[in-house]
Design a protein around this motif. Structure first.
Motif, PDB file in Angstrom:
ATOM      1  N   UNK A 153      45.913  84.125 -64.511  1.00 46.59           N
ATOM      2  CA  UNK A 153      47.153  83.409 -64.816  1.00 46.59           C
ATOM      3  C   UNK A 153      46.845  81.989 -65.286  1.00 46.59           C
ATOM      4  N   UNK A 154      45.861  81.340 -64.653  1.00 49.31           N
ATOM      5  CA  UNK A 154      45.469  79.991 -65.069  1.00 49.31           C
ATOM      6  C   UNK A 154      44.898  80.003 -66.488  1.00 49.31           C
ATOM      7  N   UNK A 155      44.093  81.016 -66.803  1.00 51.14           N
ATOM      8  CA  UNK A 155      43.533  81.137 -68.154  1.00 51.14           C
ATOM      9  C   UNK A 155      44.641  81.315 -69.178  1.00 51.14           C
ATOM     10  N   UNK A 156      45.653  82.111 -68.842  1.00 50.17           N
ATOM     11  CA  UNK A 156      46.776  82.303 -69.765  1.00 50.17           C
ATOM     12  C   UNK A 156      47.491  80.986 -70.049  1.00 50.17           C
ATOM     13  N   UNK A 157      47.642  80.165 -69.023  1.00 49.25           N
ATOM     14  CA  UNK A 157      48.278  78.849 -69.211  1.00 49.25           C
ATOM     15  C   UNK A 157      47.422  77.963 -70.103  1.00 49.25           C
ATOM     16  N   UNK A 158      46.085  78.002 -69.880  1.00 51.32           N
ATOM     17  CA  UNK A 158      45.184  77.194 -70.712  1.00 51.32           C
ATOM     18  C   UNK A 158      45.234  77.634 -72.171  1.00 51.32           C
ATOM     19  N   UNK A 159      45.262  78.939 -72.406  1.00 49.56           N
ATOM     20  CA  UNK A 159      45.322  79.442 -73.773  1.00 49.56           C
ATOM     21  C   UNK A 159      46.634  79.036 -74.435  1.00 49.56           C
ATOM     22  N   UNK A 160      47.722  79.054 -73.688  1.00 52.63           N
ATOM     23  CA  UNK A 160      49.011  78.644 -74.239  1.00 52.63           C
ATOM     24  C   UNK A 160      49.011  77.175 -74.636  1.00 52.63           C
ATOM     25  N   UNK A 161      48.116  76.399 -74.023  1.00 47.58           N
ATOM     26  CA  UNK A 161      48.003  74.979 -74.360  1.00 47.58           C
ATOM     27  C   UNK A 161      46.881  74.710 -75.374  1.00 47.58           C
ATOM     28  N   UNK A 162      46.353  75.783 -75.986  1.00 50.28           N
ATOM     29  CA  UNK A 162      45.397  75.605 -77.068  1.00 50.28           C
ATOM     30  C   UNK A 162      43.939  75.724 -76.690  1.00 50.28           C
ATOM     31  N   UNK A 163      43.624  75.953 -75.417  1.00 51.51           N
ATOM     32  CA  UNK A 163      42.229  76.061 -74.987  1.00 51.51           C
ATOM     33  C   UNK A 163      41.797  77.540 -75.072  1.00 51.51           C
ATOM     34  N   UNK A 164      41.616  78.015 -76.293  1.00 53.45           N
ATOM     35  CA  UNK A 164      41.331  79.431 -76.510  1.00 53.45           C
ATOM     36  C   UNK A 164      39.961  79.858 -75.991  1.00 53.45           C
ATOM     37  N   UNK A 165      39.027  78.914 -75.920  1.00 53.08           N
ATOM     38  CA  UNK A 165      37.690  79.256 -75.443  1.00 53.08           C
ATOM     39  C   UNK A 165      37.715  79.699 -73.985  1.00 53.08           C
ATOM     40  N   UNK A 166      38.762  79.315 -73.259  1.00 61.83           N
ATOM     41  CA  UNK A 166      38.881  79.722 -71.849  1.00 61.83           C
ATOM     42  C   UNK A 166      38.979  81.231 -71.718  1.00 61.83           C
TER      43      UNK A 166
END
Length: 243
Positions: A188-201
């Motif tokens: 879930x945390x990774x999904x939030x990071x990806x939504x904020x542009x941190x695709x490498x996560x």
């Protein structure tokens, strides 16, 4: 006669507890509890399938790899029984082993794709579907944790010491449940990071998830090997009984 029958019915249960060297309260399983475990198993498999679909649609390796990790955990905690027929047991072992092999190949493929994504620096991920997959992952982890508790940990509900027994006799399973199923929060945390542009996560999380998935696969294969060794094969020739 009734005493003899009662002693015969109780004997396998006492032998099981003594062979495992653990208190009988740990293994108390009521019919209601077994029904809840079956319902949770069906629900978890359905959610794993839906999470896989969400991972494929979103293009997220982490979501799809986590679905594989959850399925690896599902087959790892499968309970074997020597009461089934030899044919059933062989099919059961072949199914588990085949599933472990397919999951291993998928993990290798995801590792290669993840390295490629990091090198390219571009990932086309649909954020809404990834968030749906993350929510499904968190839900499935909670259900599998419930299955662990109901099947292995909870003991006799009337025993006031069952939590103490849980820590004394089920410490590895407890740590496994907390660490392995805590991944729902990570996804879930990774999904939030990806939504904020941190695709490498997404790629980094994929590598971590695959490590834990392989740990579940190795444990499942080890159980298959132990179960296979319990088979009693028929012989063509037998020694004559001395008169």
């Amino acid at each position: 006669m009734e005493d003899v029958v009662r002693e015969f019915n109780d004997r396998p249960r006492r032998a099981t507890y003594e062979s495992l060297n653990q208190p009988s309260e740990i293994f108390h399983l009521s019919r209601r509890r077994l029904q809840s475990i079956r319902a949770a198993s069906i629900a978890s498999l359905l959610l794993i399938l839906l999470q896989t679909v969400a991972g494929v649609i979103s293009g997220s390796l982490a979501i799809t790899a986590d679905a594989g990790r959850l399925f690896a955990d599902f087959i790892e905690q499968h309970k074997y029984s020597q009461l089934h027929t030899p044919v059933y047991r062989r099919i059961e072992l072949m199914t588990i082993f085949g599933s472990a092999l397919v999951l291993t190949l998928i993990n290798v493929t995801f590792t290669i794709i993840g390295v490629h994504h990091i090198n390219e620096g571009y990932m086309d991920i649909l954020n809404p579907w990834m968030l749906v997959g993350a929510i499904l992952s968190l839900t499935t982890n909670c259900i599998l944790l419930f299955m662990h508790y109901k099947a292995d940990w909870s003991g006799n509900p009337s025993d006031r010491q069952r939590l103490t027994n849980l820590w004394l006799y089920r410490r590895p399973e407890l740590l496994h449940g907390v660490v392995n199923h805590g991944f729902g929060v990570l996804v879930l945390l990774v999904a939030v990071l990806v939504m904020n542009g941190y695709y490498v996560a997404d790629a980094i999380a994929t590598f971590i998830i695959i490590l834990f998935s392989m740990a579940n696969i190795v444990s499942a294969v080890a159980k298959v090997n132990r179960e296979y060794k319990t088979f009693h094969f028929f012989q063509n020739n037998y020694e004559a009984i001395p008169e």
